[in-house]
Write an enzyme that holds these catalytic residues in place. Structure first.
Site, mmCIF file in Angstrom:
data_model
loop_
_atom_site.group_PDB
_atom_site.id
_atom_site.type_symbol
_atom_site.label_atom_id
_atom_site.label_comp_id
_atom_site.label_asym_id
_atom_site.label_seq_id
_atom_site.Cartn_x
_atom_site.Cartn_y
_atom_site.Cartn_z
ATOM 1 N N ARG A 1 0.990 1.597 -6.209
ATOM 2 C CA ARG A 1 1.362 0.625 -5.176
ATOM 3 C C ARG A 1 0.193 -0.263 -4.775
ATOM 4 O O ARG A 1 0.377 -1.280 -4.087
ATOM 5 C CB ARG A 1 1.863 1.361 -3.927
ATOM 6 C CG ARG A 1 3.097 2.179 -4.166
ATOM 7 C CD ARG A 1 3.451 2.944 -2.925
ATOM 8 N NE ARG A 1 4.034 2.084 -1.921
ATOM 9 C CZ ARG A 1 5.336 1.901 -1.737
ATOM 10 N NH1 ARG A 1 6.189 2.551 -2.488
ATOM 11 N NH2 ARG A 1 5.791 1.100 -0.814
ATOM 12 N N LYS B 1 4.055 -10.522 -19.489
ATOM 13 C CA LYS B 1 3.441 -9.265 -19.969
ATOM 14 C C LYS B 1 2.018 -9.533 -20.441
ATOM 15 O O LYS B 1 1.098 -8.813 -20.091
ATOM 16 C CB LYS B 1 4.213 -8.683 -21.150
ATOM 17 C CG LYS B 1 5.416 -7.838 -20.984
ATOM 18 C CD LYS B 1 5.323 -6.506 -20.350
ATOM 19 C CE LYS B 1 5.255 -6.527 -18.884
ATOM 20 N NZ LYS B 1 6.430 -6.698 -18.094
ATOM 21 N N CYS C 1 0.810 -1.206 0.000
ATOM 22 C CA CYS C 1 0.000 0.000 0.000
ATOM 23 C C CYS C 1 0.850 1.267 0.000
ATOM 24 O O CYS C 1 2.043 1.203 0.253
ATOM 25 C CB CYS C 1 -0.851 -0.035 1.241
ATOM 26 S SG CYS C 1 -1.547 -1.640 1.572
ATOM 27 N N TRP D 1 -3.638 -2.178 -1.212
ATOM 28 C CA TRP D 1 -3.627 -3.430 -1.967
ATOM 29 C C TRP D 1 -3.930 -4.500 -0.923
ATOM 30 O O TRP D 1 -3.122 -4.763 -0.040
ATOM 31 C CB TRP D 1 -2.264 -3.654 -2.602
ATOM 32 C CG TRP D 1 -2.211 -4.861 -3.501
ATOM 33 C CD1 TRP D 1 -2.563 -4.921 -4.813
ATOM 34 C CD2 TRP D 1 -1.761 -6.170 -3.151
ATOM 35 N NE1 TRP D 1 -2.366 -6.201 -5.293
ATOM 36 C CE2 TRP D 1 -1.877 -6.984 -4.289
ATOM 37 C CE3 TRP D 1 -1.282 -6.749 -1.974
ATOM 38 C CZ2 TRP D 1 -1.531 -8.325 -4.297
ATOM 39 C CZ3 TRP D 1 -0.945 -8.099 -1.987
ATOM 40 C CH2 TRP D 1 -1.063 -8.872 -3.142
ATOM 41 N N GLU E 1 9.472 -13.401 -20.188
ATOM 42 C CA GLU E 1 9.019 -12.030 -19.953
ATOM 43 C C GLU E 1 7.772 -11.713 -20.791
ATOM 44 O O GLU E 1 6.821 -11.085 -20.317
ATOM 45 C CB GLU E 1 10.165 -11.055 -20.254
ATOM 46 C CG GLU E 1 9.808 -9.591 -20.227
ATOM 47 C CD GLU E 1 9.245 -9.084 -18.898
ATOM 48 O OE1 GLU E 1 9.235 -9.836 -17.908
ATOM 49 O OE2 GLU E 1 8.768 -7.935 -18.864
ATOM 50 N N ASN F 1 1.325 0.212 6.064
ATOM 51 C CA ASN F 1 1.796 -0.575 4.925
ATOM 52 C C ASN F 1 2.618 -1.727 5.488
ATOM 53 O O ASN F 1 3.507 -1.500 6.306
ATOM 54 C CB ASN F 1 2.655 0.308 4.013
ATOM 55 C CG ASN F 1 3.324 -0.484 2.905
ATOM 56 O OD1 ASN F 1 2.819 -1.527 2.492
ATOM 57 N ND2 ASN F 1 4.455 -0.008 2.424
ATOM 58 N N GLY F 2 2.326 -2.944 5.071
ATOM 59 C CA GLY F 2 3.069 -4.102 5.581
ATOM 60 C C GLY F 2 2.088 -5.146 6.108
ATOM 61 O O GLY F 2 0.899 -5.098 5.801
ATOM 62 N N GLU G 1 -0.385 -10.493 -17.496
ATOM 63 C CA GLU G 1 -0.674 -9.507 -16.450
ATOM 64 C C GLU G 1 -1.575 -8.381 -16.927
ATOM 65 O O GLU G 1 -2.349 -7.853 -16.142
ATOM 66 C CB GLU G 1 0.599 -8.972 -15.775
ATOM 67 C CG GLU G 1 1.524 -8.141 -16.600
ATOM 68 C CD GLU G 1 2.808 -7.733 -15.855
ATOM 69 O OE1 GLU G 1 2.812 -7.633 -14.623
ATOM 70 O OE2 GLU G 1 3.818 -7.494 -16.547
ATOM 71 N N HIS H 1 7.189 -32.538 -22.660
ATOM 72 C CA HIS H 1 7.143 -33.326 -21.423
ATOM 73 C C HIS H 1 5.885 -33.009 -20.623
ATOM 74 O O HIS H 1 5.938 -32.826 -19.409
ATOM 75 C CB HIS H 1 8.400 -33.071 -20.590
ATOM 76 C CG HIS H 1 9.645 -33.530 -21.278
ATOM 77 N ND1 HIS H 1 9.961 -34.866 -21.429
ATOM 78 C CD2 HIS H 1 10.622 -32.847 -21.916
ATOM 79 C CE1 HIS H 1 11.098 -34.974 -22.109
ATOM 80 N NE2 HIS H 1 11.518 -33.766 -22.414
ATOM 81 N N LYS I 1 2.479 -2.063 -8.454
ATOM 82 C CA LYS I 1 3.801 -1.926 -9.060
ATOM 83 C C LYS I 1 4.919 -2.220 -8.075
ATOM 84 O O LYS I 1 5.946 -2.781 -8.419
ATOM 85 C CB LYS I 1 3.964 -0.514 -9.629
ATOM 86 C CG LYS I 1 5.257 -0.382 -10.399
ATOM 87 C CD LYS I 1 5.176 0.626 -11.481
ATOM 88 C CE LYS I 1 6.410 0.610 -12.344
ATOM 89 N NZ LYS I 1 6.489 -0.584 -13.202
HETATM 90 C C1 G6P Z 1 5.725 -6.206 -9.524
HETATM 91 C C2 G6P Z 1 5.668 -5.436 -10.834
HETATM 92 C C3 G6P Z 1 6.623 -6.062 -11.842
HETATM 93 C C4 G6P Z 1 8.026 -6.099 -11.282
HETATM 94 C C5 G6P Z 1 8.067 -6.840 -9.934
HETATM 95 C C6 G6P Z 1 9.409 -6.655 -9.247
HETATM 96 O O1 G6P Z 1 5.173 -7.468 -9.674
HETATM 97 O O2 G6P Z 1 4.351 -5.424 -11.343
HETATM 98 O O3 G6P Z 1 6.603 -5.298 -13.043
HETATM 99 O O4 G6P Z 1 8.871 -6.740 -12.182
HETATM 100 O O5 G6P Z 1 7.075 -6.299 -9.050
HETATM 101 O O6 G6P Z 1 9.529 -5.309 -8.900
HETATM 102 P P1 G6P Z 1 10.893 -4.551 -8.739
HETATM 103 O O7 G6P Z 1 10.493 -3.150 -8.372
HETATM 104 O O8 G6P Z 1 11.637 -5.238 -7.628
HETATM 105 O O9 G6P Z 1 11.620 -4.616 -10.028
#
Ligand code: G6P
Length: 595
Positions: free
Chosen positions: A27, A475, A2, A75, A471, A99-100, A478, A494, A590
């Site tokens: 966040r 993408k 958060c 969140w 990756e 937050n936490g 998500e 497999h 994020k």
């Molecule tokens: C979240 C974001 C990702 C990111 C990951 C790690 O899941 O949505 O885009 O790669 O966190 O975040 P960081 O800030 O450690 O790169």
């Protein structure tokens, strides 16, 4: 995860808090709330949904007029997103945002708070009831007694009606910054307060702060006073606008050439890579990260092992921290993180340091915890990234890893001079090749239309192609919510090949890594089961139904940087056609500051 914001100044707190919450919304964005003190009374508003919902609710309130206040964007971890579970949480004369995670909240509730009237399902509410229970006229003492009982991670901002000129802050393991200037401000990250503050204090673990508008005092949890140094802001964190783009994600995709160029230019001067790292040749290297940063790590491993001939382990941070890693002073640990605040990556960094390993952060946010705590830091210069799905920070991470590998190879003399000078030349041209790769958008739009109703997709690749697949698959899932998986192409048979049916979409990444013939066999295998194949390829022939020809990389070892581009664009356009909330996908955040 958060976001926390706070304001203690001379103007009305609400506009500052709302503006700060908007900047922190990445966040977490399932509910939000604020509290102000007005005439010694706490007044608060909290709402399920985005900040915009809270803003409209506030328009109906004419009593939220204090010059001191706190805010929160959530969140959900404990309890679903509802008005009741949104922060702040109130008990007696106190209200707080958190937050936490308070891991022992059930035990605390059972032991101390059996008679309390809980209004939410959150772990946070336990903390505010405990503070109220400990209160007998001295706020900071009640807070100190409470935080000593809490296990887990927390950053909190607390208001009390009896001390209407102070915001109390506490921190253990979750970030919290205090900005100073004409007024005092508090935030989980710098982007929310940079426009108002001149200097800042970074709260350390185990600290309590009493934030008045013109003076800030720091204490440890035993209430011993602490002298703390302020730091200057090192970069401009202007709140970026979308400009001509419909979404931040698309804007950030197009900012990749600049992000990569800035990152390379900060370490490559003339023909020399200058990196602030002193490590001797080690026995092994660990790369540790989460999400896309982990995928950058997969690419880094290939680059490192080819140039350094040293085994490299790429670890998911949440696993690394609990699997008794074999790190020691001879095994550098590289932590990759855009935000520099990801809880598991930060914990992995601390675990590595505990084991005596030299730590190297590859971080985009200079004031972040990982940047501050790593022994040495390589800064990616992607600039502020707003879209939850990372693009430009990932590309900048790749370039930082390329540079680091070349730097080590030069220093430890593990590769031919010619190869290193070719790669250095490649680094210089990398941003141009990424720009060329962006030229495929029109073709990608057409292909995206064929994915709009798809429910499953598979990405396959070998070597660097697999790193791209991992990756690209993340993408797509998500932001478009299409179920997607990435496989090492040879592994597909497999088990997972049983899911291929006529028409199943398979995206094959054919990297220029000498494995094209093998990839073609894997393409044949899924094609024989009716899959529709899209190949991402530079020039070579393929048996795919559709070819996405990508611009060539400046060096075959850097093809990940160009091959990912069409696939970022594909995810974007598919998500757009499906009407998804591209910059703020459901359930995500994020900066993931909880385990
Ligand atoms: C979240 C974001 C990702 C990111 C990951 C790690 O899941 O949505 O885009 O790669 O966190 O975040 P960081 O800030 O450690 O790169």
């Amino acid at each position: 995860m958060c976001g926390i914001i706070g304001y203690n100044g001379v103007s009305s707190a609400v506009p500052f808090l709302i503006d700060g919450l908007k900047r922190l919304e990445y966040r977490g964005y399932d509910s939000a709330g604020i509290a102000v003190i007005s005439n010694r009374n706490i007044r608060q508003e909290k709402k399920k949904g985005r900040i915009a919902v809270l803003s409209s609710a506030l328009k109906k309130r004419d009593d939220m007029c204090g010059t001191i206040g706190i805010g929160h964007t959530r969140w959900a971890t404990h309890g679903s997103p509802t008005d009741e579970n949104a922060h702040p949480h109130k008990s007696g004369k106190f209200t707080l945002v958190h937050n936490g995670i308070i891991e022992n909240h059930k035990e605390l509730k059972e032991k101390y708070l059996k008679l309390c009237d809980f209004k939410s399902e959150t772990d946070t509410e336990t903390a505010v009831h405990l503070i109220n229970r400990h209160y007998s006229g001295n706020c900071i003492e009640a807070i100190a007694q409470t935080v000593k009982l809490l296990e887990g991670s927390f950053a909190m901002a607390i208001l009390c009606e009896d001390e209407p000129e102070t915001i109390f802050c506490v921190r253990k393991a979750s970030p919290l910054l205090i900005g100073t200037g004409e007024e005092a401000s508090i935030a989980s990250d710098i982007s929310a307060i940079s426009s108002k503050a001149d200097t800042l204090y970074r709260m350390a673990d185990g600290e309590i702060a009493a934030v008045k508008k013109d003076c800030i005092e720091f204490y440890d949890f035993n209430l011993n006073k602490i002298d703390k140094e302020r730091s200057e802001f090192s970069v401009g964190y202007a709140h970026t606008e979308k400009g001509e783009f419909d979404h931040y994600m698309l804007k950030e995709i197009y900012e990749q050439p600049e992000a990569v160029k800035r990152t390379v230019d900060s370490y490559l001067q003339n023909d020399t890579l200058n990196m602030p790292i002193k490590t001797d040749k080690p026995e092994r290297i660990y790369i540790v990260a989460c999400g896309s940063a982990y995928h950058a790590g997969l690419a880094g491993k290939l680059f490192f092992e080819q140039l350094l001939s040293i085994p490299v382990s790429v670890e998911i941070a949440s696993e690394f921290r609990y699997c008794s890693p074999l790190a020691n002073k001879k095994t550098p640990v590289i932590i990759i993180s855009q935000s520099g605040e990801t809880a598991d990556s930060l914990a992995a960094l601390r675990e590595a340091k505990k084991k005596g390993a030299p730590t190297i952060g590859i971080v985009n946010v200079p004031e972040s915890s990982i940047a501050t705590e790593s022994d040495s830091v390589i800064y990616t210069k992607a600039g502020t990234e707003i879209a939850v799905a990372t693009t430009k920070a990932y590309s900048a991470q790749l370039s930082a890893l390329y540079m680091l590998a070349i730097f080590f190879a030069e220093k430890w003399q593990t590769a031919e001079k010619k190869q290193l000078s070719d790669l250095t030349e490649g680094l210089r041209k990398l941003h141009i090749c990424i720009k060329n790769a962006l030229g495929c958008e029109e073709q990608i739009k057409e292909i995206a239309a064929r994915f709009a109703d798809t429910e499953h997709a598979y990405f396959i690749g070998r070597g660097s192609g697999y790193a791209v697949a991992a990756e690209a698959s993340l993408k797509l899932k998500e932001i478009s919510y299409i179920h997607s998986e990435a496989y090492a192409a040879g592994e597909m048979k497999h088990g997972t090949i049983s899911l291929i049916e006529p028409g199943t979409k398979v995206i094959a990444i054919c990297a220029p890594n000498g494995l094209n013939a093998k990839m073609q066999s894997n393409i044949d295998e899924v094609k024989a089961r009716g899959a529709e194949i899209f190949a991402v390829t530079c020039t070579h022939e393929t048996k795919a139904d559709t070819c996405i020809i990508t611009a060539e990389a400046p060096h075959p070892m850097m093809s990940i940087s160009t091959q990912i581009i069409p696939l970022q664009l594909l995810s974007y356009h598919v998500a757009r056609l499906r009407g998804c909330d591209i910059d703020k996908p459901r359930n995500l955040a994020k900066s993931v500051t909880v385990e």
